[in-house]
Design an enzyme around this catalytic site. Structure first.
Site, PDB file in Angstrom:
ATOM      1  N   HIS A 261       0.833  -1.211   0.000  1.00 18.38           N
ATOM      2  CA  HIS A 261       0.000   0.000   0.000  1.00 18.38           C
ATOM      3  C   HIS A 261       0.872   1.267   0.000  1.00 18.38           C
ATOM      4  O   HIS A 261       0.724   2.140  -0.859  1.00 18.38           O
ATOM      5  CB  HIS A 261      -0.908  -0.022   1.235  1.00 18.38           C
ATOM      6  N   GLU A 262       1.777   1.325   0.970  1.00 19.60           N
ATOM      7  CA  GLU A 262       2.609   2.530   1.077  1.00 19.60           C
ATOM      8  C   GLU A 262       3.542   2.660  -0.130  1.00 19.60           C
ATOM      9  O   GLU A 262       3.816   3.772  -0.591  1.00 19.60           O
ATOM     10  CB  GLU A 262       3.393   2.533   2.393  1.00 19.60           C
ATOM     11  N   HIS A 265       1.745   4.484  -2.780  1.00 22.67           N
ATOM     12  CA  HIS A 265       1.824   5.941  -2.587  1.00 22.67           C
ATOM     13  C   HIS A 265       3.199   6.454  -3.020  1.00 22.67           C
ATOM     14  O   HIS A 265       3.324   7.493  -3.671  1.00 22.67           O
ATOM     15  CB  HIS A 265       1.635   6.282  -1.101  1.00 22.67           C
ATOM     16  N   GLU A 291      -4.637   7.851  -3.071  1.00 23.62           N
ATOM     17  CA  GLU A 291      -5.111   6.590  -2.503  1.00 23.62           C
ATOM     18  C   GLU A 291      -5.440   5.573  -3.603  1.00 23.62           C
ATOM     19  O   GLU A 291      -5.317   4.370  -3.397  1.00 23.62           O
ATOM     20  CB  GLU A 291      -6.340   6.865  -1.627  1.00 23.62           C
TER      21      GLU A 291
HETATM   22 ZN    ZN Z   1      -3.099   5.183   1.795  1.00 20.73          ZN
END
Ligand code: ZN
Length: 499
Positions: A261-262, A265, A291
């Site tokens: 997830h990170e 980003h 996101e």
């Molecule tokens: Zn996030």
């Protein structure tokens, strides 16, 4: 050669960018390495820096430059976008008195420290006065900034430019109905086995796996680093973009998917156009789009059967005893189990957006003055029962679980669910244009999807507002139907049931 107005403007916005980055490093340090005793000084430093940023952004000479540049005939599209976006940021900032900006920064830093102690102690009462103070200041800011319909709009606009509470409500209301319907149809479906996820997994080996995985995705560790913090996050831009996760030895998916997830980003921030560094054009357009990048990588790629066809043997090699009796197919079923749960960051794809609806309803009521902090623990349980059919026994897994309100970020939560919607729409377009995407992912090759995202999402920066960026990338304006279709198809197959 004489300096043009645009050169002067560029000098100022680069300085502003640098100050924002420095503020980010102070936050990173506070959450990753700072000794507990440093919190008072850090609050003062962040307040000073916020004051400085505000002073620079509201400098009348910047206003004059922006006025002149607005009429300048020779700006190209990127330069015009830099002027427009700086104007937007400045218009928001000039309305707010500098003293309020500094007070808010100081209050946020202190509230964060109190929250950090209050959460493990399940002590909402100690946090409530700080929350009350932050809400009061946020409402004051909204009043200064101005809004069409309700105070919440002024705050939401910071994170998702141009979006209003009513527009969010119009998307979320049918989304909630659809997702609750899917959840109802899954109720009573045979549960996949998940026993192996909660065996003991050595954090050091988890870290080894996460580091290799994010490097494969394309995250450049020469221009980034992976650390630990209580709440995973990504910070930085361009050539220094850092991510954090937390390793739970008794729940393997926690760090694994937080890392993907990170990294999603971070790929966005590392992927901005180098020609536009230190300007709005070299930054993300909205948190919803941000996101969408993390969710596309984490869920749509990182929780797919093809992804684990490649990575499960590698994970098993690292944890031979813990995963000896587990197949890749069982692992995929387990990391996609749909089950209403209390904690947002560990929620599955079907229920995740429902957690956001809980928070949107509450913070909207809080900021608009319909409820006070003291009402929150009970309101939280009521909204949880409404959307997810369950409620927490304590506040640790209830109203205290998220960092956002503790750092004064009201209006942030909707961007998570918008990100889900954007991600599904981007994925559909990507599948059309990269016919062998599934095969690529199945071999652990991510260059094609990354390059697709670089071109359509990362490098455009803030050239177009988020809805227009999505329209250009996918050929259609943003629309929740792609997400619902994605959920129905994926979970229909996983649960062998029409949804
Ligand atoms: Zn996030």
């Amino acid at each position: 050669m004489t300096r043009t107005d645009y050169d002067d403007f560029l000098y100022r916005i680069r300085e502003l960018h640098d100050l924002h980055q420095i503020d980010g490093w102070l936050q990173w340090d506070q959450q990753v390495t700072m000794p507990a005793g440093g919190s008072g000084d850090r609050a003062a430093q962040m307040a000073t820096l916020s004051g400085l940023i505000h002073e620079r952004l509201t400098d009348p000479r910047l206003g004059e430059l922006l006025d002149r540049l607005a009429d300048a005939p020779k700006l190209d599209d990127a330069q015009a976008a830099n002027v427009r976006e700086t104007r937007r940021d400045r218009d928001r900032a000039v309305c707010v008195p500098p003293a309020l900006v500094q007070d808010f920064a100081r209050a946020k830093a202190l509230a964060f420290d109190v929250w950090q102690a209050a959460r493990p102690a399940d002590d909402f009462r100690s946090f409530a006065p700080h929350l009350e103070e932050l809400v009061r200041m946020a409402r004051e800011m909204a009043a200064h900034i101005g809004y069409a319909d309700e105070p919440y709009d002024a705050l939401l606009d910071e994170f998702e430019p141009g979006m209003s509470a009513a527009a969010v409500q119009a998307v979320f209301q049918p989304l909630g109905t659809e997702l609750r319907g899917i959840l109802d149809r899954l109720d009573g479906a045979p549960e996949p086995r998940t026993d192996f996820l909660t065996r003991t997994y050595d954090p050091a080996r988890q870290q080894t796996f996460c580091r290799a995985l994010i490097a494969d995705l394309g995250y450049d560790l020469e221009r980034g680093r992976l650390d630990e913090s209580a709440h995973p996050f990504t910070i930085g831009n361009g050539d220094d973009v850092r991510i954090t996760v937390r390793y739970n030895p008794r729940f393997l998916p926690s760090a694994l998917f937080a890392a993907i997830h990170e990294a999603g980003h971070a790929l966005y921030e590392q992927g901005v156009d180098p020609a536009h560094r230190r300007t709005p054009m070299g930054n993300a357009v909205s948190l919803g789009v941000h996101e969408s990048q993390s969710r596309l990588w984490e869920n749509m790629i990182g929780r797919s059967p093809e992804f684990w066809a490649h990575y499960f043997p590698r994970l098993q090699a690292l944890f031979p005893d813990e995963l000896a009796d587990v197949s890749a197919a069982e692992f995929v079923r387990a990391v996609n189990v749909v089950r209403p749960s209390l904690v947002r960051v560990e929620a599955d794809e079907v229920t995740y957006s429902l957690h956001i609806l809980v928070r949107f309803d509450i913070e909207r009521a809080l900021v608009n003055g319909a409820v006070g902090p003291d009402d929150l623990p009970e309101l939280w349980r009521e909204r949880m029962r409404h959307y997810l059919g369950i409620a927490p026994a304590d506040d640790r897994d209830g109203v205290l679980q998220d960092i956002h309100w503790a750092i004064g970020s009201f209006g942030y939560f909707p961007t998570y669910a918008l990100g889900n919607l954007y991600a599904a729409q981007l994925r559909e377009a990507m599948l059309r244009e990269i016919p062998d995407l599934v095969a690529q992912v199945g071999r652990g090759l991510f260059q094609k999807p990354l390059e697709w995202l670089r071109e359509r999402v990362h490098r455009p920066g803030r050239l177009h507002p988020a809805p227009e960026l999505i329209r250009r990338a996918t050929g259609a304006p943003p629309d929740a139907s792609h997400f619902i279709r994605y959920i129905r198809t994926k979970y229909g197959v996983l649960y062998n049931q029409a949804l």
